[in-house]
Design a protein around this motif. Structure first.
Motif, PDB file in Angstrom:
ATOM      1  N   TRP A 115      -7.155   5.171   3.209  1.00  0.00           N
ATOM      2  CA  TRP A 115      -7.848   3.927   2.836  1.00  0.00           C
ATOM      3  C   TRP A 115      -7.308   2.742   3.651  1.00  0.00           C
ATOM      4  CZ3 TRP A 115      -4.968   0.070   0.096  1.00  0.00           C
ATOM      5  CH2 TRP A 115      -5.722  -1.057  -0.281  1.00  0.00           C
ATOM      6  N   PHE A 116      -5.985   2.622   3.708  1.00  0.00           N
ATOM      7  CA  PHE A 116      -5.392   1.478   4.411  1.00  0.00           C
ATOM      8  C   PHE A 116      -5.734   1.549   5.910  1.00  0.00           C
ATOM      9  CE2 PHE A 116      -1.936  -1.081   6.283  1.00  0.00           C
ATOM     10  CZ  PHE A 116      -2.027  -2.209   5.480  1.00  0.00           C
ATOM     11  N   GLY A 117      -5.661   2.760   6.476  1.00  0.00           N
ATOM     12  CA  GLY A 117      -5.953   2.935   7.906  1.00  0.00           C
ATOM     13  C   GLY A 117      -7.375   2.510   8.248  1.00  0.00           C
ATOM     14  N   GLU A 118      -8.292   2.868   7.357  1.00  0.00           N
ATOM     15  CA  GLU A 118      -9.706   2.537   7.630  1.00  0.00           C
ATOM     16  C   GLU A 118      -9.944   1.034   7.708  1.00  0.00           C
ATOM     17  OE1 GLU A 118     -11.599   4.760   4.559  1.00  0.00           O
ATOM     18  OE2 GLU A 118     -11.498   6.641   5.710  1.00  0.00           O
ATOM     19  N   LYS A 119      -9.063   0.274   7.090  1.00  0.00           N
ATOM     20  CA  LYS A 119      -9.231  -1.191   7.074  1.00  0.00           C
ATOM     21  C   LYS A 119      -9.120  -1.800   8.480  1.00  0.00           C
ATOM     22  CE  LYS A 119      -9.992  -1.469   2.841  1.00  0.00           C
ATOM     23  NZ  LYS A 119     -11.418  -1.567   2.586  1.00  0.00           N
ATOM     24  N   TYR A 120      -8.424  -1.129   9.378  1.00  0.00           N
ATOM     25  CA  TYR A 120      -8.269  -1.669  10.740  1.00  0.00           C
ATOM     26  C   TYR A 120      -9.625  -1.821  11.426  1.00  0.00           C
ATOM     27  CZ  TYR A 120      -3.177  -1.045  10.547  1.00  0.00           C
ATOM     28  OH  TYR A 120      -1.848  -1.134  10.203  1.00  0.00           O
ATOM     29  N   ASP A 121     -10.569  -1.064  10.909  1.00  0.00           N
ATOM     30  CA  ASP A 121     -11.904  -1.105  11.517  1.00  0.00           C
ATOM     31  C   ASP A 121     -12.536  -2.496  11.433  1.00  0.00           C
ATOM     32  OD1 ASP A 121     -13.931   0.112  12.931  1.00  0.00           O
ATOM     33  OD2 ASP A 121     -15.066   0.628  11.126  1.00  0.00           O
ATOM     34  N   PHE A 122     -12.123  -3.262  10.421  1.00  0.00           N
ATOM     35  CA  PHE A 122     -12.628  -4.636  10.273  1.00  0.00           C
ATOM     36  C   PHE A 122     -12.406  -5.413  11.586  1.00  0.00           C
ATOM     37  CE2 PHE A 122     -11.305  -9.072   9.405  1.00  0.00           C
ATOM     38  CZ  PHE A 122     -12.492  -9.575   8.899  1.00  0.00           C
TER      39      PHE A 122
ATOM     40  N   ALA B 140      -0.979   5.720   9.275  1.00  0.00           N
ATOM     41  CA  ALA B 140      -2.251   5.369   8.627  1.00  0.00           C
ATOM     42  C   ALA B 140      -3.215   4.819   9.673  1.00  0.00           C
ATOM     43  CB  ALA B 140      -2.013   4.326   7.539  1.00  0.00           C
ATOM     44  N   ALA B 141      -2.706   3.883  10.475  1.00  0.00           N
ATOM     45  CA  ALA B 141      -3.559   3.255  11.486  1.00  0.00           C
ATOM     46  C   ALA B 141      -3.994   4.282  12.522  1.00  0.00           C
ATOM     47  CB  ALA B 141      -2.795   2.115  12.148  1.00  0.00           C
TER      48      ALA B 141
ATOM     49  N   PRO C  79       0.854  -1.188   0.000  1.00  0.00           N
ATOM     50  CA  PRO C  79       0.000   0.000   0.000  1.00  0.00           C
ATOM     51  C   PRO C  79       0.890   1.238   0.000  1.00  0.00           C
ATOM     52  CG  PRO C  79       0.065  -1.018   2.180  1.00  0.00           C
ATOM     53  CD  PRO C  79       0.788  -1.939   1.249  1.00  0.00           C
ATOM     54  N   ASP C  80       0.545   2.213  -0.814  1.00  0.00           N
ATOM     55  CA  ASP C  80       1.383   3.417  -0.903  1.00  0.00           C
ATOM     56  C   ASP C  80       1.028   4.362   0.257  1.00  0.00           C
ATOM     57  OD1 ASP C  80       2.915   5.535  -1.503  1.00  0.00           O
ATOM     58  OD2 ASP C  80       2.087   5.890  -3.512  1.00  0.00           O
ATOM     59  N   VAL C  81       1.532   4.022   1.443  1.00  0.00           N
ATOM     60  CA  VAL C  81       1.147   4.792   2.632  1.00  0.00           C
ATOM     61  C   VAL C  81       1.745   6.203   2.641  1.00  0.00           C
ATOM     62  CG1 VAL C  81       0.534   2.884   4.168  1.00  0.00           C
ATOM     63  CG2 VAL C  81       2.944   3.528   3.910  1.00  0.00           C
TER      64      VAL C  81
END
Ligand code: GLC
Length: 657
Positions: A285-292, A382-383, A275-277
């Motif tokens: 976008w990548f940070g929001e994935k932690y919500d899973f 990101a997170a 991911p191009d952080v």
């Protein structure tokens, strides 16, 4: 006072948070020769700093490269580890700090080529250099920290004991660990999930066969006071139908190769994209994935393989295989045999592969090697930025393997893949202090050692140091001896040590939070406070806050150790919370005995620390049992809060007597 000097046209690193206007004119202290900054060292100058590097507190006598690397070999001749912290302090004839704010690879030769010469060489001529002068070392650190921003505040539960192992494969493995801790009355707050919880090592997935009801398991553990902490890796598996992969491709959120295709490397899942952080949209976008996982009850994470680690790239793999096939046809002798070895060894983390992919930074195409050291930082950012949105007033545990100066605002870091070696216990002691200098207060090493088989005495001695570090996590590698403390004959002594940890949590949390609030170090070298020659030369004792001096035992079969006391102190020898002796020792050199099951430490003159009763987990700590332990008639400034919300303020400090 901080002076900023700009050379060339530096790439923004986001290490600093305040703007300082540029000082024109010649750089103080250093001479320059092409790209290299040169400083003459006086015979008694100490060079502190560099955060995560091998060797001691005084970095003199070796060369170091800031070049974030997945490197499990933490040895005396190691040049680079996972993090980049280009801050040094020269203390001796002169006293100042220097911060080289640079995103690329930079080397520090600190008296290696010439004993009295320090040279700093960035890969190119585009960087900011900050020169910091101050009253003393602590003051210089404070200014550096003020420049780079307030350190990350971890939740209080993250100060509890954590058990980890690369190898817990399913929910029953996790349950068995929890049960063994609870049945043996050993306090514990967290169990870490390594890569096996994921479906085929895919980020933000759970293997439903191994963990059939993941949120149920999270809740079941939480009821027992145990939080699960999953790992997140940098590489996103290439697999059709996998939403994270497909979204990333569609939205151009992965790093690209020279031709504009998504760059392919390989890590645990096989072929991945990164991911191009460094691109703000991709980071979001990548940070929001932690919500899973947050949605399933998760409250903490560890970010891994984010140097980023590369097992191989397609091109290199092809050329290596070609080479091996060619060599296999020959009568391999000395040269061919080494060529064969090279063909395999150069596959992973090859510097040339970091030149093959690109970031999109604010619309500008930037080759990865120019910003290599910023990747782990931005993955963690990101997170953290996403957590602020997902749960604005809740602290989420976050620590990372790779880092760069400035990342300390977003998370802590663990000290990487160490080994079950006594020398790595000493390295842990020194690195903890070095990382504090650059703002990484939430840190600890894999207790007991990650690689190699541990021994029960090493485990116990390591516990005795780790019970003071914010992150106290027992972690080990696949295939090594199992090292959960209940597996050892001396489990009882381990339990007593962990109980002491829990009694210390109000103090440790308080010191940590005060250091966060004041841009201070929680752990300092003795030489920062005492300027006598013995203190300045002490490499294996640390000050913790203003109250404690640590002198851990870190050699096998030792029944004690030598200690230098710069002033009178109270010596504490503790077998358990109710079984201990204290003795006032005068300033000077002492030999203190410390049997294997005895924790030793010192309380500074006229100081005391708060202790509470032991608890099963941090949520059950009873603050009404708090009492002061140490010199009579002393008081302590206690920071305390609810441990989870973000209402962090000096108003939470009160004096206890
Ligand atoms: C890396 C990490 C280590 C982890 C392993 C498997 O080596 O540093 O902590 O256990 O990967 O995920």
């Amino acid at each position: 006072m901080i002076k900023k000097y700009t050379f060339g046209n530096p790439i923004e690193t986001n290490a600093t948070v305040i703007d300082i206007s540029e000082t024109k004119g010649t750089l103080e202290f250093f001479e320059r020769d092409n790209n290299t900054f040169i400083l003459r060292l006086a015979e008694n100058d100490i060079v502190y700093g560099l955060g995560q590097q091998v060797r001691g507190l005084n970095k003199r006598g070796w060369k170091y490269a800031s070049n974030n690397l997945d490197n499990p070999n933490h040895e005396e001749d190691t040049l680079s580890l996972y993090g980049t912290h280009n801050f040094i302090i020269i203390s001796g004839d002169s006293l100042f700090g220097a911060f080289f704010d640079y995103a690329g690879i930079i080397t520090f030769d600190i008296g290696y080529t010439h004993r009295n010469l320090l040279t700093v060489t960035p890969d190119d001529d585009n960087l900011d250099v900050y020169i910091i002068t101050g009253e003393n070392e602590t003051d210089i650190v404070r200014q550096f920290r003020n420049l780079t921003g307030r350190s990350y505040a971890a939740p209080k539960w993250a100060f509890g004991y954590g058990q980890s192992r690369w190898g817990y494969k399913n929910a029953d493995d996790v349950r068995a660990v929890a049960e063994s801790y609870r049945n043996n009355n050993i306090p514990i707050d967290s169990i870490y999930l390594d890569i096996d919880y994921m479906e085929r090592y895919k980020d933000f997935t759970v293997d439903n066969d191994a963990f059939p009801d993941f949120s149920g398991l999270t809740a079941e553990m939480k009821k027992q006071g145990i939080r699960l902490v999953p790992i997140i890796d940098a590489g996103v598996k290439i697999e059709d139908g996998y939403d994270v992969y497909e979204e990333g491709v569609k939205q151009n959120y992965f790093c690209k190769d020279a031709d504009g295709n998504d760059f392919v490397a390989a890590v645990w899942p096989g072929r991945v994209h990164f991911p191009d952080v460094l691109n703000s949209d991709a980071r979001k976008w990548f940070g929001e994935k932690y919500d899973f996982l947050i949605k399933q009850g998760i409250e903490g994470f560890w970010n891994d393989m984010n140097e980023p680690a590369i097992f191989y790239t397609e091109k290199r793999l092809e050329s290596s295989i070609e080479k091996i096939n060619e060599l296999a046809k020959t009568n391999m002798g000395i040269n061919e045999y080494f060529e064969l070895k090279d063909a395999v060894n150069s596959l992973a983390n090859n510097p040339d592969d970091y030149k093959l992919f690109y970031h999109n930074i604010d619309g500008k195409k930037v080759r990865h090697d120019k910003v290599h050291n910023l990747f782990g930082f931005n993955m963690t950012r990101a997170a953290s930025e996403a957590f602020d949105k997902i749960c604005p007033n809740k602290r989420i545990l976050m620590f990372s393997r790779s880092s760069c100066a400035g990342m300390h605002r977003y998370g802590g870091m663990w000290q990487g893949d160490n080994k079950s070696w006594w020398s790595h216990l000493l390295m842990n002691i020194q690195m903890t202090c070095n990382l504090n200098m650059v703002g990484f207060l939430y840190t600890g090493a894999d207790m007991g050692g990650f690689g190699c088989d541990t021994t029960e005495d090493l485990m116990l001695r390591w516990l005795q140091f780790s019970l003071f570090t914010p992150l106290m996590r027992n972690h080990s590698a696949l295939g090594t001896r199992e090292q959960e403390v209940y597996r050892f004959d001396n489990m009882e002594s381990c339990r007593k040590m962990i109980e002491i940890r829990y009694a210390l949590i109000p103090y440790l949390y308080s010191e940590y939070m005060k250091a966060v609030l004041n841009d201070d170090m929680m752990f300092r070298p003795l030489g920062f406070e005492f300027h006598d020659k013995f203190s300045r030369n002490t490499e294996d004792q640390l000050l913790l806050g203003n109250e404690i001096m640590l002198a851990p035992v870190y050699t096998q079969n030792a029944e004690g150790r030598y200690v230098w006391l710069p002033e009178e102190m109270m010596f504490v020898r503790m077998r358990s919370l109710n079984d201990y002796e204290t003795e006032i020792l005068p300033s000077g050199h002492h030999y203190i005995s410390a049997k294997l099951d005895e924790l030793v430490f010192f309380i500074r003159r006229n100081k005391a620390i708060p202790l509470c009763s032991a608890a099963r987990c941090t949520d059950e700590i009873d603050m009404s049992t708090l009492h002061l332990f140490g010199y009579e008639n002393s008081s302590y400034e206690l920071y305390d809060d609810d441990g989870i919300s973000k209402n962090i303020s000096r108003e939470n400090i009160s004096t206890i007597i």
